[in-house]
Design a protein around this motif. Sequence first.
Motif, PDB file in Angstrom:
ATOM      1  N   SER A   1       0.807  -1.221   0.000  1.00  0.00           N
ATOM      2  CA  SER A   1       0.000   0.000   0.000  1.00  0.00           C
ATOM      3  C   SER A   1       0.842   1.275   0.000  1.00  0.00           C
TER       4      SER A   1
ATOM      5  N   TYR B   1      -0.709  -4.616   4.010  1.00  0.00           N
ATOM      6  CA  TYR B   1      -0.850  -3.222   4.425  1.00  0.00           C
ATOM      7  C   TYR B   1      -0.781  -3.185   5.942  1.00  0.00           C
ATOM      8  N   ARG B   2      -0.604  -1.995   6.486  1.00  0.00           N
ATOM      9  CA  ARG B   2      -0.483  -1.837   7.932  1.00  0.00           C
ATOM     10  C   ARG B   2      -1.581  -0.918   8.448  1.00  0.00           C
TER      11      ARG B   2
ATOM     12  N   ASP C   1       1.880  -6.826  10.331  1.00  0.00           N
ATOM     13  CA  ASP C   1       2.991  -6.082  10.924  1.00  0.00           C
ATOM     14  C   ASP C   1       4.228  -6.960  10.752  1.00  0.00           C
ATOM     15  N   LEU C   2       5.135  -6.489   9.927  1.00  0.00           N
ATOM     16  CA  LEU C   2       6.326  -7.278   9.581  1.00  0.00           C
ATOM     17  C   LEU C   2       7.254  -7.473  10.777  1.00  0.00           C
TER      18      LEU C   2
ATOM     19  N   GLN D   1       8.706  -4.345   0.260  1.00  0.00           N
ATOM     20  CA  GLN D   1       8.683  -2.893   0.006  1.00  0.00           C
ATOM     21  C   GLN D   1       8.202  -2.141   1.239  1.00  0.00           C
TER      22      GLN D   1
ATOM     23  N   LEU E   1       8.006   5.505   6.558  1.00  0.00           N
ATOM     24  CA  LEU E   1       8.495   6.861   6.310  1.00  0.00           C
ATOM     25  C   LEU E   1       7.385   7.889   6.123  1.00  0.00           C
TER      26      LEU E   1
ATOM     27  N   GLN F   1      13.527  -3.940  -1.254  1.00  0.00           N
ATOM     28  CA  GLN F   1      13.865  -2.523  -1.440  1.00  0.00           C
ATOM     29  C   GLN F   1      15.103  -2.128  -0.654  1.00  0.00           C
TER      30      GLN F   1
ATOM     31  N   TYR G   1      17.285   1.579  -4.947  1.00  0.00           N
ATOM     32  CA  TYR G   1      16.567   2.614  -5.689  1.00  0.00           C
ATOM     33  C   TYR G   1      17.210   3.976  -5.463  1.00  0.00           C
ATOM     34  N   GLY G   2      17.067   4.848  -6.468  1.00  0.00           N
ATOM     35  CA  GLY G   2      17.386   6.261  -6.269  1.00  0.00           C
ATOM     36  C   GLY G   2      16.282   6.916  -5.457  1.00  0.00           C
ATOM     37  N   GLY G   3      16.373   8.215  -5.288  1.00  0.00           N
ATOM     38  CA  GLY G   3      15.331   8.948  -4.567  1.00  0.00           C
ATOM     39  C   GLY G   3      14.040   8.914  -5.381  1.00  0.00           C
ATOM     40  N   PHE G   4      12.961   8.479  -4.733  1.00  0.00           N
ATOM     41  CA  PHE G   4      11.682   8.370  -5.439  1.00  0.00           C
ATOM     42  C   PHE G   4      11.096   9.756  -5.710  1.00  0.00           C
TER      43      PHE G   4
ATOM     44  N   ASN H   1       2.585  14.244  -3.502  1.00  0.00           N
ATOM     45  CA  ASN H   1       2.989  14.466  -2.105  1.00  0.00           C
ATOM     46  C   ASN H   1       4.410  13.963  -1.821  1.00  0.00           C
TER      47      ASN H   1
HETATM   48  N1  LIG Z   1      13.989   5.462  -2.334  1.00  0.00           N
HETATM   49  C1  LIG Z   1      13.285   6.456  -1.788  1.00  0.00           C
HETATM   50  O1  LIG Z   1      13.502   7.630  -2.082  1.00  0.00           O
HETATM   51  C2  LIG Z   1      12.148   6.163  -0.846  1.00  0.00           C
HETATM   52  C3  LIG Z   1      11.979   4.906  -0.282  1.00  0.00           C
HETATM   53  C4  LIG Z   1      10.858   4.677   0.539  1.00  0.00           C
HETATM   54  C5  LIG Z   1       9.951   5.710   0.759  1.00  0.00           C
HETATM   55  N2  LIG Z   1      10.191   6.924   0.186  1.00  0.00           N
HETATM   56  C6  LIG Z   1       9.244   8.035   0.354  1.00  0.00           C
HETATM   57  O2  LIG Z   1       8.764   8.106   1.685  1.00  0.00           O
HETATM   58  C7  LIG Z   1       7.433   8.624   1.691  1.00  0.00           C
HETATM   59  C8  LIG Z   1       6.562   7.654   2.507  1.00  0.00           C
HETATM   60  O3  LIG Z   1       6.588   6.361   1.870  1.00  0.00           O
HETATM   61  P1  LIG Z   1       5.294   5.435   1.734  1.00  0.00           P
HETATM   62  O4  LIG Z   1       4.156   6.256   1.228  1.00  0.00           O
HETATM   63  O5  LIG Z   1       5.659   4.231   0.968  1.00  0.00           O
HETATM   64  O6  LIG Z   1       4.932   5.111   3.260  1.00  0.00           O
HETATM   65  P2  LIG Z   1       5.633   4.170   4.324  1.00  0.00           P
HETATM   66  O7  LIG Z   1       5.124   4.584   5.644  1.00  0.00           O
HETATM   67  O8  LIG Z   1       7.112   4.160   4.152  1.00  0.00           O
HETATM   68  O9  LIG Z   1       5.006   2.707   4.013  1.00  0.00           O
HETATM   69  C9  LIG Z   1       5.495   1.822   3.020  1.00  0.00           C
HETATM   70  C10 LIG Z   1       4.742   0.516   3.127  1.00  0.00           C
HETATM   71  O10 LIG Z   1       5.160  -0.197   4.283  1.00  0.00           O
HETATM   72  C11 LIG Z   1       4.008  -0.532   5.075  1.00  0.00           C
HETATM   73  N3  LIG Z   1       4.392  -0.623   6.469  1.00  0.00           N
HETATM   74  C12 LIG Z   1       4.679   0.365   7.350  1.00  0.00           C
HETATM   75  N4  LIG Z   1       4.987  -0.146   8.566  1.00  0.00           N
HETATM   76  C13 LIG Z   1       4.885  -1.504   8.450  1.00  0.00           C
HETATM   77  C14 LIG Z   1       5.048  -2.599   9.347  1.00  0.00           C
HETATM   78  N5  LIG Z   1       5.403  -2.421  10.637  1.00  0.00           N
HETATM   79  N6  LIG Z   1       4.842  -3.848   8.880  1.00  0.00           N
HETATM   80  C15 LIG Z   1       4.481  -4.056   7.597  1.00  0.00           C
HETATM   81  N7  LIG Z   1       4.297  -3.061   6.699  1.00  0.00           N
HETATM   82  C16 LIG Z   1       4.508  -1.806   7.126  1.00  0.00           C
HETATM   83  C17 LIG Z   1       2.992   0.544   4.771  1.00  0.00           C
HETATM   84  O11 LIG Z   1       1.673   0.129   5.091  1.00  0.00           O
HETATM   85  P3  LIG Z   1       0.495   1.250   5.250  1.00  0.00           P
HETATM   86  O12 LIG Z   1       0.656   2.217   4.115  1.00  0.00           O
HETATM   87  O13 LIG Z   1      -0.754   0.454   5.138  1.00  0.00           O
HETATM   88  O14 LIG Z   1       0.717   1.882   6.575  1.00  0.00           O
HETATM   89  C18 LIG Z   1       3.208   0.681   3.276  1.00  0.00           C
HETATM   90  O15 LIG Z   1       2.569  -0.359   2.600  1.00  0.00           O
HETATM   91  C19 LIG Z   1       6.971   8.688   0.216  1.00  0.00           C
HETATM   92  O16 LIG Z   1       7.081  10.035  -0.213  1.00  0.00           O
HETATM   93  C20 LIG Z   1       7.988   7.821  -0.501  1.00  0.00           C
HETATM   94  O17 LIG Z   1       8.222   8.197  -1.854  1.00  0.00           O
HETATM   95  C21 LIG Z   1      11.256   7.180  -0.598  1.00  0.00           C
END
Ligand SMILES: NC(=O)c1ccc[n+]([C@@H]2O[C@H](COP(=O)([O-])OP(=O)(O)OC[C@H]3O[C@@H](n4cnc5c(N)ncnc54)[C@H](OP(=O)(O)O)[C@@H]3O)[C@@H](O)[C@H]2O)c1
Length: 331
Positions: free
Chosen positions: A9, A31-32, A51-52, A73, A77, A119, A172-175, A180
Amino acid sequence: MRIFVAGASGAIGSRLVPQLIAHGHEVIGTYRSPGNAGRLRALGAQPVALDLLDAPATRRAVLDAGPEAIVHQASALANVRFGRSLDRAFGPTNRLRTEGTDALLAAAREAGVRRFVAQSFASYRYAREGGPVKTEDDPLDPAPPAMARQTNAAMRHLDEAVTAAGGVALRYGGFYGASNDGLVKPVRKRQFPVIGDGDGISSFIHLDDAAAATVLALEHDVAGIYNITDDEPAPMRDWLPALASALGARPPRHVPVWLAGLIAGRGAVMIAIGSRGAANAKAKRDLGWTPRYPSWRQGFPAAYAAAAPAATPAGGPPHPVAAVRRRDPAR
Ligand SMILES: NC(=O)c1ccc[n+]([C@@H]2O[C@H](COP(=O)([O-])OP(=O)(O)OC[C@H]3O[C@@H](n4cnc5c(N)ncnc54)[C@H](OP(=O)(O)O)[C@@H]3O)[C@@H](O)[C@H]2O)c1
């Protein structure tokens, strides 16, 4: 293939799921946050709450799903606040990269899963010496800034554990590519400055290109580390004004190194001015991958053309330099 996507998600997961389904795969997506089940179902995945960090639950979820492949993945963050310590901001994500990876790998072994892709991250990790752009064979920074030591160690753990198990770690590079994205708000508000000469190199990747490379990594019989970055690693002094322009913002401010050090800490400055970029030739060669956006020069305008400033929701800024903006006394 029947594919288990942990973190389906999230920003990358939600781009990956539709691409996997378009390639004829069946997706079980975790998803979480409550409420994301419907979103995953709408994307075509079978949703599973997980919850991983709960290893027994992870084992059960994988064994119940019976996948042929697993993609990790998961990160934590969303809405992260950056201060002087990257390790504090990344604490929960670091656990997902260590304990979460180990739990998934153990479950994968038990379930007889044959493909595992996870990732990882390319930027700011390679040794800050020699040329500006690094391959997967180049050494990682042996002495990361103190505020980023645990974060670097967690990524190293993931890289090593996954590849030792015969899997693929995608650095990965910066997404970017979502309205947002973490940099959107601070750059629009001119709160994200060029530091010093702005010569630290960043590598970017559009989320759709990152997802496409991930599909190919699953479908190819490869193992090891792959940089998934665009064709143009670039210094901050080049990409940051281009990003501001794509967002319709005024050009970024410039702050001297000493001031940035005072505000954001020496660690953030070392990352900003000393970092190296990452080369993508190996992924192109082995995976037959071609990024649709070969450079942020096309990607930033394409990503943000439709996003009106007022419509931009708050997002997490996963970039340490953003810490400068909150304390800059010169603003
Ligand atoms: N390479 C990069 O530049 C990079 C890498 C990663 C993220 N980011 C950036 O960081 C920002 C936030 O990232 P995001 O929207 O992907 O949100 P995120 O909070 O990082 O969540 C990523 C995924 O991990 C899940 N997750 C979170 N905690 C978990 C847990 N304890 N167990 C299992 N799954 C868990 C989330 O589930 P839920 O969504 O259901 O909570 C979601 O599916 C975005 O702007 C993104 O582009 C950048």
